[in-house]
Design a protein around this motif. Structure first.
Motif, mmCIF file in Angstrom:
data_model
loop_
_atom_site.group_PDB
_atom_site.id
_atom_site.type_symbol
_atom_site.label_atom_id
_atom_site.label_comp_id
_atom_site.label_asym_id
_atom_site.label_seq_id
_atom_site.Cartn_x
_atom_site.Cartn_y
_atom_site.Cartn_z
ATOM 1 N N ALA A 35 0.889 -1.169 -0.042
ATOM 2 C CA ALA A 35 0.065 -0.068 0.045
ATOM 3 C C ALA A 35 0.834 1.341 0.033
ATOM 4 N N GLY A 169 -8.451 -0.628 4.444
ATOM 5 C CA GLY A 169 -8.561 -1.621 3.507
ATOM 6 C C GLY A 169 -10.026 -1.802 2.751
ATOM 7 N N GLN A 193 -5.106 2.058 -4.572
ATOM 8 C CA GLN A 193 -4.982 1.202 -3.723
ATOM 9 C C GLN A 193 -5.752 0.194 -4.154
ATOM 10 N N ILE A 330 -5.519 -4.624 2.284
ATOM 11 C CA ILE A 330 -5.259 -4.007 3.760
ATOM 12 C C ILE A 330 -5.663 -4.350 4.817
ATOM 13 N N SER A 364 -0.086 -5.032 4.261
ATOM 14 C CA SER A 364 -0.694 -4.892 2.826
ATOM 15 C C SER A 364 0.451 -5.930 2.011
#
Length: 381
Positions: A35, A169, A193, A330, A364
């Motif tokens: 991430a 996340g 992301q 995440i 991540s």
């Protein structure tokens, strides 16, 4: 670990396309920080090197422009729908071009806690006469359709939102947000992301921006900027430079603005890095070949293993009860009685790379995360 860890390197236990993708992955053991930045794929590194060698030839532009055109098609295929694609220098650059060009009065909604790259451009544009910015409350890092509905009024012209929250996340319910917004407001998505390795409803977005240096693993210097025709009618090329003109060398030699280029290229401030786009093209090719669904399934399996480890260690996991469809790559947590910074220091000493965001320790992983990395994390934790 209570789950069997899927091998992604053996053809009998993973599809050939997934094994081919993982074969291009290199990262240090213990690396759980995609991430932040993803170590580039071998294919991306090779493509950048090859592009640099092309640049050293007598006629470098033509071949690299062909790669750029092919990269447009691959990016459009991942986004879906009738989207035009160009390439900005970064996610931030793409969002600035969008924010300063949005020719609409009213209010642009920005969720609380958004990553600065998806907030600062709109605040800067508002200060220069663009749409006013209003924050949408989030519940523990989650943007929901209900929160959006409560924030809507007749003056709202659109919503800008991260497809995946960088701290938690949480995967935004883009289709639900689109339904609440209706067809006449813009949905602008920062998709950095998770783009390519997480299933996102990007086909409902009017604008999609995603840099290649994280989950796409193509390195710095190139970001996808996808704009649908309807949105392009509302976004003027206010930051468009000479490269955003249809005929930059014609007319009165730059003393007057000429007609803008066709499609989202008109939004570009300057030339883009063709060598960086070559790396992005290579990474997108592997994503298209393996398929986002397959990559997302694999990533979900890795996340599930990490969640098992955290539960076994008694960690407080943010959103542990979230449905799987709302969780991306995440995972954020804390250990009872220990500051996240202290946990991070212990993990670092044990050879595990993670990060602290929003007062929580953030993991991540990626499709290529190995059992060795998970075991190192579990043992150190």
């Amino acid at each position: 670990m209570t789950r069997q860890f899927l091998s992604a390197t053996t053809g009998d236990r993973a599809p050939d396309e997934l094994a081919a993708y993982v074969a291009h992955c290199d990262e240090p053991a213990g690396y759980l920080n995609f991430a932040h930045v993803g170590p580039p794929l071998r294919a991306a590194v090779d493509a950048r090197h090859a592009a640099l060698r092309v640049t050293a030839t007598s006629d470098p532009v033509g071949p690299l422009e062909e790669i750029r055109e092919a990269a447009r098609k691959r990016a459009a295929a991942v986004i879906g729908g009738d989207v035009g694609v160009t390439f900005a220098a970064s996610t931030t650059a793409g969002l600035f071009a969008t924010a300063f060009g949005l020719a609409a009065s009213g209010t642009l909604l920005v969720p609380e806690g958004e990553f600065p790259a998806n907030a600062v451009p709109w605040l800067r544009a508002a200060a220069r006469g663009g749409p006013a910015v209003r924050r949408v409350p989030q519940d523990a890092g989650r943007i929901t359709a209900g929160a959006l509905r409560s924030a809507l009024d007749a003056g709202v012209v659109g919503l800008t939102v991260s497809a995946v929250d960088y701290r938690t996340g949480w995967k935004a319910p883009l289709a639900e947000l689109r339904e609440v917004l209706g067809p006449d407001r813009l949905l602008i998505v920062d998709a950095i992301q998770g783009f390519g390795v997480t299933e996102l409803d990007l086909d409902v977005a009017d604008v999609v921006v995603a840099g290649g240096q994280k989950w796409l693993r193509s390195g710095w210097g190139a970001a996808i900027l996808g704009v649908r025709p309807r949105a392009l009618e509302l976004i003027a090329p206010d930051l468009g430079g000479w490269t955003g003109l249809a005929d930059p060398y014609g007319g009165s030699a730059g003393t007057e603005l000429g007609a803008p280029a066709e499609g989202p290229d008109r939004l570009l401030t300057t030339n883009t890095d063709l060598e960086a786009i070559a790396g992005l093209h290579a990474s997108l090719g592997l994503v298209v070949e393996a398929g986002t669904t397959r990559l997302a399934d694999r990533l979900g399996q890795v996340v599930a293993v990490l969640l098992d480890v955290l539960r076994h260690r008694g960690a407080e996991v943010l959103g542990d009860d979230w449905p799987e469809r709302r969780r991306a790559g995440i995972v954020s947590f804390r250990l009872p009685g220990e500051a996240p910074e202290a946990t991070l220091a212990r993990l670092s000493e044990g050879g595990v790379t993670a990060a602290v965001r929003g007062g929580l320790l953030r993991l991540s992983p990626h499709v290529s995360t190995t059992e060795e990395t998970v075991r190192r994390f579990a043992d150190t934790l």
